[in-house]
Design an enzyme around this catalytic site. Structure first.
Site, mmCIF file in Angstrom:
data_model
loop_
_atom_site.group_PDB
_atom_site.id
_atom_site.type_symbol
_atom_site.label_atom_id
_atom_site.label_comp_id
_atom_site.label_asym_id
_atom_site.label_seq_id
_atom_site.Cartn_x
_atom_site.Cartn_y
_atom_site.Cartn_z
ATOM 1 N N LYS A 171 0.853 -1.202 0.000
ATOM 2 C CA LYS A 171 0.000 0.000 0.000
ATOM 3 C C LYS A 171 0.886 1.248 0.000
ATOM 4 O O LYS A 171 1.899 1.297 0.699
ATOM 5 C CB LYS A 171 -0.930 -0.001 1.220
ATOM 6 C CG LYS A 171 -2.009 -1.097 1.142
ATOM 7 C CD LYS A 171 -2.973 -1.005 2.301
ATOM 8 C CE LYS A 171 -3.899 -2.202 2.366
ATOM 9 N NZ LYS A 171 -5.040 -2.131 1.473
ATOM 10 N N ASP A 225 -5.756 -13.615 11.361
ATOM 11 C CA ASP A 225 -6.041 -13.084 10.027
ATOM 12 C C ASP A 225 -5.417 -11.702 9.807
ATOM 13 O O ASP A 225 -5.021 -11.373 8.695
ATOM 14 C CB ASP A 225 -7.566 -13.003 9.850
ATOM 15 C CG ASP A 225 -7.982 -12.583 8.451
ATOM 16 O OD1 ASP A 225 -7.472 -13.190 7.487
ATOM 17 O OD2 ASP A 225 -8.804 -11.643 8.311
ATOM 18 N N HIS A 283 -0.600 -8.201 9.072
ATOM 19 C CA HIS A 283 -0.684 -6.784 8.686
ATOM 20 C C HIS A 283 -0.357 -5.826 9.842
ATOM 21 O O HIS A 283 0.437 -4.901 9.685
ATOM 22 C CB HIS A 283 -2.080 -6.457 8.157
ATOM 23 C CG HIS A 283 -2.562 -7.384 7.079
ATOM 24 N ND1 HIS A 283 -1.738 -7.855 6.086
ATOM 25 C CD2 HIS A 283 -3.778 -7.919 6.831
ATOM 26 C CE1 HIS A 283 -2.432 -8.643 5.283
ATOM 27 N NE2 HIS A 283 -3.674 -8.698 5.717
HETATM 28 C C1 BG6 Z 1 -6.787 -9.891 4.352
HETATM 29 C C2 BG6 Z 1 -7.669 -10.559 5.368
HETATM 30 O O1 BG6 Z 1 -5.462 -10.287 4.522
HETATM 31 O O2 BG6 Z 1 -6.882 -8.482 4.533
HETATM 32 C C3 BG6 Z 1 -9.099 -10.080 5.221
HETATM 33 O O3 BG6 Z 1 -7.620 -11.971 5.163
HETATM 34 C C4 BG6 Z 1 -9.166 -8.576 5.300
HETATM 35 O O4 BG6 Z 1 -9.926 -10.663 6.212
HETATM 36 C C5 BG6 Z 1 -8.184 -7.950 4.331
HETATM 37 O O5 BG6 Z 1 -10.492 -8.187 4.972
HETATM 38 C C6 BG6 Z 1 -8.110 -6.464 4.555
HETATM 39 O O6 BG6 Z 1 -7.363 -5.890 3.528
HETATM 40 P P1 BG6 Z 1 -7.656 -4.412 3.039
HETATM 41 O O7 BG6 Z 1 -6.618 -4.169 2.011
HETATM 42 O O8 BG6 Z 1 -9.062 -4.410 2.503
HETATM 43 O O9 BG6 Z 1 -7.520 -3.549 4.252
#
Ligand code: BG6
Length: 360
Positions: A69, A122, A127
């Site tokens: 991002k 998850d 993240h």
């Molecule tokens: C993914 C998860 O890695 O990231 C999802 O498995 C989540 O559950 C998604 O919705 C969120 O990504 P973003 O880019 O929409 O914030």
């Protein structure tokens, strides 16, 4: 090769790839592996052992799309290309850091995967801990894959390990129930397709994390994420300490640096200023840098950036084996503590999605 498969398929695919010499050129052939990378520390280690037996580590590109991002990539530029921020980036000036990824989407059609996973596996293990390491790491010697990843692992290893007691005291989990999201009816998590009717999987998690190094001693990092909340927003708030000088009558709001990753892409600095007029009256104001206003070009999608990097052999934004294992070690004590106290869930409908100041 790009593996976008459940962890259980990686072994059979990798054995096939190796047997047929599909990725035998060490400097040219690469294996991109999607998350989830394992479901716990042991399975992640198992996957690393398997991949490292068949391929070289420099061929393995563990992907985390948050690192593609635009605003996330800007964190390193913001911190290390601007000399004015780095001297303030420590426990002398920073009171707390909040990293919040709130989603208005529910689990939707992903119930069978999500019910075995939950928000901690998850989102936090990958993240949120990646965001934390970018905010908290020391300055790398060079902006390259080895140095950046070395610093990220170093700071992750300094995260204070959770104990059974702190996993209960400093971590909150919750599950969404029936309600309304953005004016639309939303079923409760337990009513979602392919979710166990008595599921205790968390769809929300909030936690206080400490980093035991000289830079961050005493500064709490609050991590929060959840689904089916009021707002879709990924934001990092660096909250500075109260000014030690109390010379004005008005209360002074501490400075905040707000890094908005999505849906808005902007960085704002909140500061106190004088309201025009005869009196010395103060008001919190905002200095903004918005991507939309400053750049005409649309930022590429995270996956466009990352897959191009993988094709070009640039592993800077990919996760090294030790990074993924360190991140799993951080969340394991929490998962273990939860597995012993099944059923004690809070109701996320009562948990606001927007970042607020939390009490430490
Ligand atoms: C993914 C998860 O890695 O990231 C999802 O498995 C989540 O559950 C998604 O919705 C969120 O990504 P973003 O880019 O929409 O914030």
């Amino acid at each position: 090769m790009y593996y976008s498969v459940a962890p259980s398929f990686i072994e059979v695919i990798s054995n096939g790839v190796a047997q047929h010499n599909i990725a035998s050129q060490r400097d040219k052939d690469r294996i991109v592996v999607e998350k989830p990378f394992g479901t716990d520390l042991a399975s992640a280690k198992g996957l690393n052992d398997l991949l490292n037996k068949l391929f070289y580590e420099n061929q393995i590109y563990r992907i985390d799309h948050y690192l593609g991002k635009e605003v996330v990539q800007n964190i390193a530029a913001f911190r290390f290309a601007n000399y004015i921020f780095e001297p303030l980036w420590n426990n002398k000036f920073i009171d707390q850091v909040q990293i919040s990824v709130t989603e208005s989407v529910s689990v939707g059609t992903r119930g069978s995967y999500y019910d075995k996973s939950g928000a901690l596996r998850d989102m936090v293990q990958n993240h949120l801990l990646q965001l934390l390491s970018l905010v908290a790491m020391e300055c790398p010697g060079n902006y390259d894959a080895e140095d950046i990843r070395r610093q990220k692992v170093k700071v992750l290893k300094k995260v204070r390990p959770f104990t059974t007691a702190t996993a209960v005291q400093d971590v909150v989990r919750a599950q969404y129930t029936k309600g309304e999201v953005k004016g639309k009816e939303q079923v409760g998590y337990k009513e979602e397709t392919n979710v166990a009717r008595n599921s205790t999987t968390e769809t929300y998690v909030a936690m206080k994390v400490w980093i035991d190094n000289p830079r961050w001693k005493g500064v709490p990092f609050y991590l929060r994420t959840g689904k089916s909340l009021e707002r879709q927003s990924s934001v990092i708030v660096v909250q500075f300490k109260d000014s030690p000088h109390k010379i004005f009558k008005d209360d002074v709001v501490p400075n905040r640096l707000v890094i908005s990753i999505q849906p808005e892409q902007k960085i704002s600095l909140l500061f106190e200023g004088k309201v025009p007029g005869l009196e010395m009256k103060l008001k919190p104001l905002e200095m903004d840098f918005s991507y939309h206003d400053s750049f005409i070009e649309e930022a590429p999608e995270a996956y466009e950036t990352l897959l191009l990097d993988a094709l070009e052999g640039d592993a800077t934004q990919f996760i090294r084996a030790d990074q993924v294992e360190t991140a799993w070690s951080i969340v394991m004590p929490i998962l273990n503590a939860w597995s012993k106290e099944k059923g004690d869930m809070k109701n996320t409908r009562l948990v606001a999605g927007a970042p607020k100041k939390l009490k430490s």
